[in-house]
Design a protein around this motif. Structure first.
Motif, short mmCIF file in Angstrom:
data_model
loop_
_atom_site.label_atom_id
_atom_site.label_comp_id
_atom_site.label_asym_id
_atom_site.label_seq_id
_atom_site.Cartn_x
_atom_site.Cartn_y
_atom_site.Cartn_z
N HIS A 184 53.55 -97.89 -34.53
CA HIS A 184 53.50 -98.21 -32.92
C HIS A 184 52.60 -96.93 -32.66
N HIS A 185 51.60 -97.32 -31.80
CA HIS A 185 50.74 -96.21 -31.19
C HIS A 185 51.01 -95.99 -29.56
N HIS A 186 51.10 -94.77 -29.46
CA HIS A 186 51.57 -94.35 -27.99
C HIS A 186 50.24 -93.57 -27.38
N PRO A 187 49.78 -94.14 -26.38
CA PRO A 187 48.43 -93.45 -25.93
C PRO A 187 48.80 -92.16 -25.08
N CYS A 188 48.19 -91.02 -25.33
CA CYS A 188 48.51 -89.88 -24.75
C CYS A 188 48.37 -90.04 -23.11
N VAL A 189 49.70 -89.83 -22.54
CA VAL A 189 49.65 -89.77 -21.03
C VAL A 189 48.93 -89.00 -20.35
N ALA A 190 48.54 -87.59 -20.80
CA ALA A 190 47.97 -86.82 -20.23
C ALA A 190 46.59 -87.08 -20.46
N HIS A 191 46.11 -87.58 -21.42
CA HIS A 191 44.75 -88.25 -21.59
C HIS A 191 44.31 -89.28 -20.58
N THR A 192 45.32 -90.35 -20.18
CA THR A 192 45.13 -91.32 -19.43
C THR A 192 45.20 -90.64 -17.84
N LEU A 193 45.84 -89.72 -17.70
CA LEU A 193 46.09 -89.25 -16.31
C LEU A 193 44.58 -88.47 -16.28
N ASN A 194 44.08 -87.96 -17.14
CA ASN A 194 42.77 -87.16 -16.99
C ASN A 194 41.62 -88.07 -16.84
N LEU A 195 41.64 -89.42 -17.27
CA LEU A 195 40.66 -90.32 -16.88
C LEU A 195 41.04 -90.85 -15.75
N THR A 196 42.47 -90.91 -15.14
CA THR A 196 42.47 -91.45 -13.82
C THR A 196 42.14 -90.67 -12.88
N VAL A 197 42.27 -89.41 -13.05
CA VAL A 197 41.94 -88.23 -12.01
C VAL A 197 40.26 -88.33 -11.89
N CYS A 198 39.82 -88.33 -13.18
CA CYS A 198 38.27 -88.22 -13.00
C CYS A 198 37.37 -89.37 -12.44
N ASP A 199 38.19 -90.57 -12.77
CA ASP A 199 37.52 -91.75 -12.23
C ASP A 199 37.72 -91.74 -10.60
N ALA A 200 38.83 -91.28 -10.14
CA ALA A 200 38.86 -91.39 -8.44
C ALA A 200 37.88 -90.16 -7.93
N ILE A 201 37.62 -89.13 -8.75
CA ILE A 201 36.59 -87.97 -8.33
C ILE A 201 35.50 -88.43 -8.40
N ASN A 202 34.99 -89.12 -9.37
CA ASN A 202 33.66 -89.84 -9.61
C ASN A 202 33.26 -90.79 -8.68
N ASP A 203 34.30 -91.54 -8.20
CA ASP A 203 33.99 -92.61 -7.07
C ASP A 203 33.80 -92.23 -5.81
N ASN A 204 33.71 -90.88 -5.74
CA ASN A 204 33.61 -90.06 -4.39
C ASN A 204 32.31 -89.50 -4.19
N ALA A 205 31.21 -90.11 -3.86
CA ALA A 205 30.01 -89.46 -4.04
C ALA A 205 29.97 -88.02 -3.33
N GLU A 206 30.46 -87.85 -2.19
CA GLU A 206 30.41 -86.99 -1.37
C GLU A 206 31.19 -85.64 -1.99
N LEU A 207 32.30 -85.93 -2.71
CA LEU A 207 33.11 -84.83 -3.20
C LEU A 207 32.28 -84.64 -4.44
N VAL A 208 31.83 -85.14 -5.23
CA VAL A 208 30.83 -85.17 -6.41
C VAL A 208 29.93 -83.92 -6.06
N SER A 209 29.06 -84.32 -4.82
CA SER A 209 28.15 -83.55 -4.51
C SER A 209 28.64 -82.19 -4.00
N LEU A 210 29.79 -82.03 -3.47
CA LEU A 210 30.40 -80.74 -2.96
C LEU A 210 30.85 -79.92 -4.33
N LEU A 211 31.22 -80.58 -5.33
CA LEU A 211 31.56 -79.97 -6.81
C LEU A 211 30.38 -79.47 -7.14
#
Length: 538
Positions: A184-211
């Motif tokens: 049985h394979h268990h995908p790392c939840v921390a890795h999934t959470l990292n992708l989740t937040v990165c996607d939310a940040i990158n979807d926000n052009a103004e926030l990306v520019s500010l960063l």
């Protein structure tokens, strides 16, 4: 001549005539202490030849002569490794269920290594251990990855005990586990959470520019000694703590949070320092500082969730379900003050639900939560999910009871039926109970494994939850005789780690060991040092 006798002779030759000869046992204890110091403090093997260290040891114990680097490398370290590994092998043999994490890492010498950590419950205590750090010199295909994992597991004779393998979401790792290892394979939840937040940040052009603008500030102060000194001066003038600026790693969203939080903390001295510098990047505007302040409370719950799920000293698989629900609740309670914050919250909520919400319906994750006496059905967000996992547990428990009944019946000695004897007055009176006895026997005969499983699970769910701060393994230790089948399942599912972070932490240790000063370490020696840094106290 044995090594101990040879060492004693050396002491007689080079030691003070006024001192007593040191026993072989004492020499052995000091040798072991040197090995332990080297592996725990990430010291190079050459430390035994360093003049300062040798002088220190002489002052502490003039009779003791340090082993040479060659003796340390070719004798003491391998012997300690072999002895410690045998102890670990014995503990793993006593564990019924083991889960592992695995990941790849490239060192400063461009060698690639595969790490493996083991997680199991032994004597009702949760254990995490480093199994191996193996060099992989061929392509990282699923087949080659599975072969490397198999080799390590076979060395410990635990492959048949593996319940789950936790890795990141890389296709080759998942295929290696599911198709090649058939585990049985268990995908790392921390890795999934990292992708989740990165996607939310990158979807926000103004926030990306500010960063991007924020990183320019950070980079300037990291590269300019004049600017660093000016920042320290302003912190001293304001009588605030002297804090360094923090650089983020774009692929790790938690480092983005840490960078933002530090910028906000040092905002005042940073602004004053920028005003005094002739060549400095543009400072953030008032509205930009407000945006940074607005997004910190939005990102903070995800950071806390990552930390909790990445723990190694306690059970993590069972807390996934209630904590994800807690993350969703925390997000709902936040009211952003800027459009950027509002957009980030909305994207994060949507991606959380899409990527993490489905874990509640994952059988392994759900069973772990259900079998944790702190949560049981209460940890689930919907009644349908709670009902589904209860049925899954009943089904698995039925098989356990069935297997137990088959074993019990096969072990029962068949007795010859008693021969009929002439009827007496006592036997005559017992005939009055025949109807009742037959009815009870009939009912007991229909007490199927499924019925027993239903009753057992019902009894378990109807008992109260234990305090959230209590140890669930202590509960199962106390109830192992009351719910033996559920106890067995709990040992299986509660031993699974929520993330593959333990493997990633091995690489942090490897980075300390495989430094520029020790870049020529062989892969075998590196494995021994990393292994002992975790396991030498077994």
């Amino acid at each position: 001549m044995s090594a101990g006798v040879k060492r004693k002779k050396q002491l007689r030759l080079f030691g003070s005539e006024k001192t007593q000869d040191m026993s072989i046992e004492k020499i052995s204890r000091l040798d072991n202490a040197v090995v332990k110091m080297i592996v725990q403090d990430y010291q190079p093997l050459s430390v035994v030849a360093d003049r300062g260290f040798r002088n220190l040891v002489y002052e502490l114990s003039p009779n003791y002569q340090l082993p040479s680097r060659k003796t340390l490398s070719e004798k003491l370290l391998p012997e300690t490794y072999a002895l410690t590994k045998e102890k670990l092998r014995g503990k793993l043999q006593n564990a019924n269920f083991i889960s592992i994490t695995s990941d790849y890492w490239k060192g400063i010498n461009d060698r690639t290594f595969l790490s493996l950590t083991g997680h199991y419950i032994y004597n009702n205590k949760f254990n995490t251990t480093n199994l191996a750090t193996k060099e992989v010199t061929i392509s990282h295909t699923s087949t080659n990855t599975a072969a490397a994992i198999t080799e390590i597991c076979n060395d410990y004779q635990i492959l048949h005990k593996i319940v789950t393998v936790a890795t990141d979401n890389a296709a080759n790792m998942k295929k290696a586990v599911v198709e090649d290892l058939r585990k049985h394979h268990h995908p790392c939840v921390a890795h999934t959470l990292n992708l989740t937040v990165c996607d939310a940040i990158n979807d926000n052009a103004e926030l990306v520019s500010l960063l991007t603008k924020s990183r320019a500030l950070v980079t300037h102060f990291r590269e300019s000694s004049v600017s660093v000194y000016k920042l320290k001066t302003k912190q001293a003038e304001l009588n605030v703590p002297e804090l360094k600026i923090k650089q983020d790693v774009p692929t790790r969203w938690n480092s983005v949070y840490i960078m933002i939080e530090r910028l906000l903390t040092i905002k005042q001295p940073l602004t004053l320092a920028l005003a005094d510098l002739e060549r400095a990047p543009e400072n953030l505007s008032g509205s930009e500082w407000l945006i940074l302040k607005d997004i910190v409370p939005i990102l903070k719950p995800a950071l806390e969730l990552t930390k909790l799920l990445s723990g190694e000293k306690y059970i993590t698989m069972s807390i996934i379900v209630p904590l994800i629900r807690g993350l969703q609740y925390s997000m709902s309670m936040i009211t952003p003050e800027t459009d950027v914050g509002t957009h980030l919250k909305r994207c994060l909520t949507e991606t959380d639900f899409r990527r993490l919400g489905q874990l509640e319906a994952n059988k392994i994750v759900a069973k772990a939560a259900f079998l944790d006496p702190r949560f049981k059905k209460a940890g689930f967000g919907t009644e349908s999910h709670a009902s589904n996992v209860q049925q899954w547990v009943i089904e698995e428990l039925s098989h356990i009871i069935q297997d137990s009944n088959v074993t019990t019946r096969s072990d029962t000695v068949v007795q010859t039926p008693p021969q009929p004897t002439p009827q007496t007055d006592v036997q005559s009176s017992t005939l009055l109970w025949t109807f009742f006895d037959d009815k009870v026997a009939h009912q007991q005969g229909h007490d199927t494994p499924s019925a027993s499983a239903h009753i057992t699970v019902k009894q378990y769910t109807e008992t109260g939850l234990i305090n959230r701060e209590n140890d669930p393994l202590k509960y199962w230790e106390d109830h192992s005789k009351v719910f033996p089948g559920l106890y067995k399942m709990a040992m299986k599912y509660l031993s699974i780690p929520a993330t593959s972070v333990p493997s990633e932490r091995l690489f942090s240790k490897a980075g300390h060991i495989l430094s520029d000063r020790r870049s020529r370490l062989t892969p075998k020696k590196l494995d021994q040092l990393i292994f002992l840094s975790d396991n030498i106290d077994l």
